[in-house]
Design a protein around this motif. Structure first.
Motif, PDB file in Angstrom:
ATOM      1  N   ASN A 296       0.800  -1.221   0.000  1.00 19.56           N
ATOM      2  CA  ASN A 296       0.000   0.000   0.000  1.00 19.56           C
ATOM      3  C   ASN A 296       0.832   1.269   0.000  1.00 19.56           C
ATOM      4  O   ASN A 296       0.489   2.257  -0.644  1.00 19.56           O
ATOM      5  CB  ASN A 296      -0.906   0.024   1.240  1.00 19.56           C
ATOM      6  N   VAL A 297       1.892   1.276   0.789  1.00 19.34           N
ATOM      7  CA  VAL A 297       2.576   2.525   1.089  1.00 19.34           C
ATOM      8  C   VAL A 297       4.040   2.213   1.375  1.00 19.34           C
ATOM      9  O   VAL A 297       4.387   1.095   1.758  1.00 19.34           O
ATOM     10  CB  VAL A 297       1.890   3.200   2.310  1.00 19.34           C
ATOM     11  N   ASP A 298       4.928   3.171   1.136  1.00 18.00           N
ATOM     12  CA  ASP A 298       6.345   2.924   1.372  1.00 18.00           C
ATOM     13  C   ASP A 298       6.669   2.918   2.867  1.00 18.00           C
ATOM     14  O   ASP A 298       7.303   2.000   3.374  1.00 18.00           O
ATOM     15  CB  ASP A 298       7.187   3.983   0.644  1.00 18.00           C
TER      16      ASP A 298
ATOM     17  N   ASP B 280       4.841   4.087   6.834  1.00 19.88           N
ATOM     18  CA  ASP B 280       3.782   4.649   7.673  1.00 19.88           C
ATOM     19  C   ASP B 280       4.421   5.195   8.944  1.00 19.88           C
ATOM     20  O   ASP B 280       5.294   4.545   9.527  1.00 19.88           O
ATOM     21  CB  ASP B 280       2.766   3.577   8.064  1.00 19.88           C
TER      22      ASP B 280
ATOM     23  N   ARG C 255       0.454   8.633   9.308  1.00 23.53           N
ATOM     24  CA  ARG C 255       0.724   9.392   8.089  1.00 23.53           C
ATOM     25  C   ARG C 255       1.383   8.463   7.067  1.00 23.53           C
ATOM     26  O   ARG C 255       2.228   7.635   7.421  1.00 23.53           O
ATOM     27  CB  ARG C 255       1.646  10.582   8.356  1.00 23.53           C
ATOM     28  N   HIS C 256       0.995   8.620   5.806  1.00 22.43           N
ATOM     29  CA  HIS C 256       1.459   7.730   4.755  1.00 22.43           C
ATOM     30  C   HIS C 256       2.477   8.471   3.880  1.00 22.43           C
ATOM     31  O   HIS C 256       2.215   9.581   3.413  1.00 22.43           O
ATOM     32  CB  HIS C 256       0.286   7.247   3.914  1.00 22.43           C
TER      33      HIS C 256
ATOM     34  N   SER D 227       5.161   8.417   0.639  1.00 17.28           N
ATOM     35  CA  SER D 227       5.668   7.878  -0.621  1.00 17.28           C
ATOM     36  C   SER D 227       7.129   8.301  -0.765  1.00 17.28           C
ATOM     37  O   SER D 227       7.480   9.446  -0.473  1.00 17.28           O
ATOM     38  CB  SER D 227       4.836   8.423  -1.793  1.00 17.28           C
TER      39      SER D 227
ATOM     40  N   ASN E   6      -3.832   2.531  -7.020  1.00 17.03           N
ATOM     41  CA  ASN E   6      -4.435   2.074  -5.767  1.00 17.03           C
ATOM     42  C   ASN E   6      -5.930   2.364  -5.714  1.00 17.03           C
ATOM     43  O   ASN E   6      -6.694   1.615  -5.096  1.00 17.03           O
ATOM     44  CB  ASN E   6      -3.735   2.723  -4.579  1.00 17.03           C
TER      45      ASN E   6
ATOM     46  N   LYS F 246      -6.948  -0.249  -1.371  1.00 19.63           N
ATOM     47  CA  LYS F 246      -5.579   0.160  -1.112  1.00 19.63           C
ATOM     48  C   LYS F 246      -5.483   1.654  -0.825  1.00 19.63           C
ATOM     49  O   LYS F 246      -6.321   2.449  -1.264  1.00 19.63           O
ATOM     50  CB  LYS F 246      -4.693  -0.182  -2.324  1.00 19.63           C
ATOM     51  N   MET F 247      -4.446   2.027  -0.085  1.00 16.70           N
ATOM     52  CA  MET F 247      -4.213   3.417   0.248  1.00 16.70           C
ATOM     53  C   MET F 247      -3.877   4.210  -1.015  1.00 16.70           C
ATOM     54  O   MET F 247      -2.920   3.894  -1.717  1.00 16.70           O
ATOM     55  CB  MET F 247      -3.061   3.528   1.247  1.00 16.70           C
TER      56      MET F 247
ATOM     57  N   TYR G 209      -1.378   9.873  -0.148  1.00 19.44           N
ATOM     58  CA  TYR G 209      -0.140   9.954   0.622  1.00 19.44           C
ATOM     59  C   TYR G 209      -0.038  11.341   1.240  1.00 19.44           C
ATOM     60  O   TYR G 209      -0.272  12.349   0.557  1.00 19.44           O
ATOM     61  CB  TYR G 209       1.062   9.684  -0.277  1.00 19.44           C
ATOM     62  N   ASP G 210       0.328  11.385   2.506  1.00 20.07           N
ATOM     63  CA  ASP G 210       0.440  12.677   3.188  1.00 20.07           C
ATOM     64  C   ASP G 210       1.705  13.419   2.787  1.00 20.07           C
ATOM     65  O   ASP G 210       1.720  14.653   2.744  1.00 20.07           O
ATOM     66  CB  ASP G 210       0.417  12.461   4.705  1.00 20.07           C
TER      67      ASP G 210
END
Length: 232
Positions: free
Chosen positions: A87-89, A91, A95-96, A98, A125, A131-132, A135-136
């Motif tokens: 989903n994300v690199d 967390d 906060r998400h 990339s 996604n 899926k997330m 991205y923040d």
């Protein structure tokens, strides 16, 4: 913007990343062989180099955030098949993040235009349901040396397998990094809405763009310490 060494990837983490990239490129994993909107079809060795460098960049952010006292899980080393990806690199405190990597002299954060909608959401996604997609933060990490350059210097970048001696070179290399920089999701939306795009076929520092990319220059991005309040 000069490359100021901040740290070095631990050898045991280099070994983990190396095994992950080998599995994703030649084993059970899968990475698409082209950029969204791009024409170039990547060789297995190019996919390996990009996968290796990208995961090294995730470890850089993992190291840096832990140095600031944040609880962060290690980068995901799960091997995914076709049409399955994480989903994300990274967390951190909900906060998400990339993460994109570039070479020692890289000066741009590049995000493939075809991957992002006008609200700054990651389209692959969105299309995959749960899926997330938001991205923040989007981070740029510079790494030295370049895995791609090592393969090119050994005349195997466009090949389909890695000789053992090159694997040993990668494993025993000192992988250095300088401080990541970042932009927020709102700033990505600004870039999108104001058409900050480098067109496919254009050149930047002698590199030809294979696909349309949203871009921002590294020196216009926030330095990493500024993210502390946003993640606290």
């Amino acid at each position: 913007m000069p490359f100021k060494v901040m740290g070095q990837i631990a050898r045991e983490d280099v070994e983990q990343v190396l095994n992950f990239a080998l599995d994703m490129s030649y084993g059970d994993g899968h990475h698409r062989d082209h950029r969204q909107g791009g024409r170039h079809r990547r060789s297995n060795n190019e996919i390996f180099a990009n996968t290796f460098q990208g995961k090294i960049a995730e470890y850089v952010v993992y190291y840096c955030l832990r140095q600031y006292g944040f609880e962060v899980e290690e980068p995901d080393l799960g091997v995914f098949g076709e049409n399955i990806w994480d989903n994300v690199d990274i967390d951190c405190n909900g906060r998400h993040i990339s993460i994109k990597s570039t070479k020692e002299r890289g000066q741009l954060l590049l995000l493939e235009k075809g991957d992002w909608n006008d609200q700054g959401c990651y389209i692959p996604n969105i299309n995959d349901g749960g899926k997330m997609a938001q991205y923040d933060y989007h981070m740029l990490v510079r790494v030295r040396p370049s895995c791609e350059d090592i393969l090119r210097n050994n005349r195997i970048l466009y090949g389909s397998e890695l000789p053992e001696e090159v694997i040993d070179i990668l494993l025993n290399q000192s992988w250095e990094y300088c401080m990541p920089r970042y932009i927020s999701r709102d700033e990505l939306i600004y870039l999108i809405q104001n058409n900050f795009v480098i067109k496919a076929g254009s050149y930047f520092n002698k590199t030809k763009m294979d696909a349309d990319n949203y871009y921002v220059k590294a020196y216009d991005m926030h330095e990493l310490p500024e993210i502390i309040n946003g993640l606290s």
